[in-house]
Design a protein around this motif. Structure first.
Motif, PDB file in Angstrom:
ATOM      1  N   PRO A 207       0.804  -1.227   0.000  1.00  0.00           N
ATOM      2  CA  PRO A 207       0.000   0.000   0.000  1.00  0.00           C
ATOM      3  C   PRO A 207       0.838   1.279   0.000  1.00  0.00           C
ATOM      4  CG  PRO A 207      -0.813  -1.579   1.622  1.00  0.00           C
ATOM      5  CD  PRO A 207       0.509  -2.088   1.152  1.00  0.00           C
ATOM      6  N   ALA A 208       0.404   2.226  -0.819  1.00  0.00           N
ATOM      7  CA  ALA A 208       1.083   3.522  -0.893  1.00  0.00           C
ATOM      8  C   ALA A 208       1.098   4.259   0.444  1.00  0.00           C
ATOM      9  CB  ALA A 208       0.444   4.377  -1.984  1.00  0.00           C
ATOM     10  N   PRO A 209       0.032   4.202   1.276  1.00  0.00           N
ATOM     11  CA  PRO A 209       0.093   4.926   2.557  1.00  0.00           C
ATOM     12  C   PRO A 209       1.260   4.496   3.444  1.00  0.00           C
ATOM     13  CG  PRO A 209      -2.176   4.384   2.050  1.00  0.00           C
ATOM     14  CD  PRO A 209      -1.334   3.684   1.014  1.00  0.00           C
ATOM     15  N   ASP A 210       1.648   3.216   3.394  1.00  0.00           N
ATOM     16  CA  ASP A 210       2.809   2.783   4.171  1.00  0.00           C
ATOM     17  C   ASP A 210       4.072   3.505   3.705  1.00  0.00           C
ATOM     18  OD1 ASP A 210       1.147   1.034   5.493  1.00  0.00           O
ATOM     19  OD2 ASP A 210       1.870  -0.765   4.450  1.00  0.00           O
ATOM     20  N   CYS A 211       4.199   3.670   2.384  1.00  0.00           N
ATOM     21  CA  CYS A 211       5.386   4.336   1.850  1.00  0.00           C
ATOM     22  C   CYS A 211       5.348   5.834   2.122  1.00  0.00           C
ATOM     23  CB  CYS A 211       5.509   4.057   0.352  1.00  0.00           C
ATOM     24  SG  CYS A 211       5.897   2.318  -0.009  1.00  0.00           S
TER      25      CYS A 211
END
Length: 277
Positions: A207-211
């Motif tokens: 997931p992009a939010p983790d990055c």
């Protein structure tokens, strides 16, 4: 990714002489020498792709994803040579008799170990007269992207074996919550390398939010990472084939606009850090 049994068998046959000569324990980093390095498409543990000319060239280590080395990664090696880089394409699975790790993220070999493969590859590259020893970067895809993030950690470079940080790290759709055995998932320490993360905002696997959180928490460091999130893109957006669902329901496949822009971003990032002025 879906490849025929015939192709897999042919690839294994190409790799067999190198595997037999260079078998390693799952829990040990791979090392590289003239016996384990081969030409493009040779199936060696390291395939060394060189641009035209005599060099010396800046170099990029290429790390595959959880399904192992694929034509996609060889395509990237070829692209890097077109940009003027030597590409060290690593196969971290076959020398360990490992297969896919896609559906068990805790299975071996894990990114922290694969990062040591990458450092050892860079150590070998620095012995070659065709390589510029102070201009070596790394690019990784999915699990290989997580591996690339591990190499960026200031604590990760194997200084006892002559290692040093990579000058540039590009991580395509990595898992940005990195895990140490026996510890909860967390975002690990200070980066020692410049980092670029490229990811789709519809990525259901990494997931992009983790990055985005990874980048936020490291924004105060000298090597603060940068990120580009592509609207509408899913996992493995730089692939050539159309969207499909994997066996766990993750959507995977090409997003042509994101793919084209990522090429521009990656080339500019490497050129600014790996090509002498």
């Amino acid at each position: 990714m879906r490849y025929t049994t015939l192709l897999a068998t042919a690839t294994l046959a190409l790799a067999s002489p190198f595997i037999l000569a260079h078998c390693a324990s799952v829990l040990e980093p791979l090392t590289y020498d003239a016996n384990s390095v081969g030409k493009p498409n040779s199936g060696a543990p390291m395939e060394l792709w060189l641009p035209p000319g005599t060099g010396p060239f800046p170099a990029v280590v290429v790390m595959h994803g959880c399904a192992g080395l694929r034509d996609h990664h060889r395509g990237w090696a070829g692209r890097l040579t077109e940009w003027g880089y030597a590409a060290a394409l690593l196969d971290s699975f076959h020398p360990r008799n490992a297969n896919s790790t896609c559906y068990n993220k805790m299975s071996n070999p894990r990114p922290a170990l694969l990062a040591q493969d990458a450092f050892n590859a860079a150590i070998y590259l620095r012995t070659l007269p065709t390589i510029q020893p102070d201009h070596i970067g790394i690019i990784g895809f999915s699990r290989g992207g997580s591996t690339a993030l591990y190499t960026a950690l200031a604590s990760g470079a194997p200084t006892d074996r002559g290692g040093r940080p990579f000058q540039a790290v590009v991580a395509y759709y990595p898992g940005c919550l990195l895990k140490v055995r026996g510890e909860p998932e967390k975002i690990l320490g200070e980066p020692a390398s410049d980092v670029l993360i490229l990811i789709g905002d519809n990525d259901g696997w990494t997931p992009a939010p983790d990055c985005l959180k990874y980048v936020e928490l490291q924004s105060s460091f000298p090597h603060a990472p940068t990120i580009k999130v592509y609207p509408g893109a899913v996992h493995a957006f730089d692939l050539a084939f159309h969207l499909y669902y994997d066996q766990q329901g993750h959507m995977i496949g090409a997003h042509p606009e994101a793919r084209a822009d990522s090429y521009v971003m990656t080339k500019a990032f490497f050129d600014a850090r790996l090509k002498p002025n």
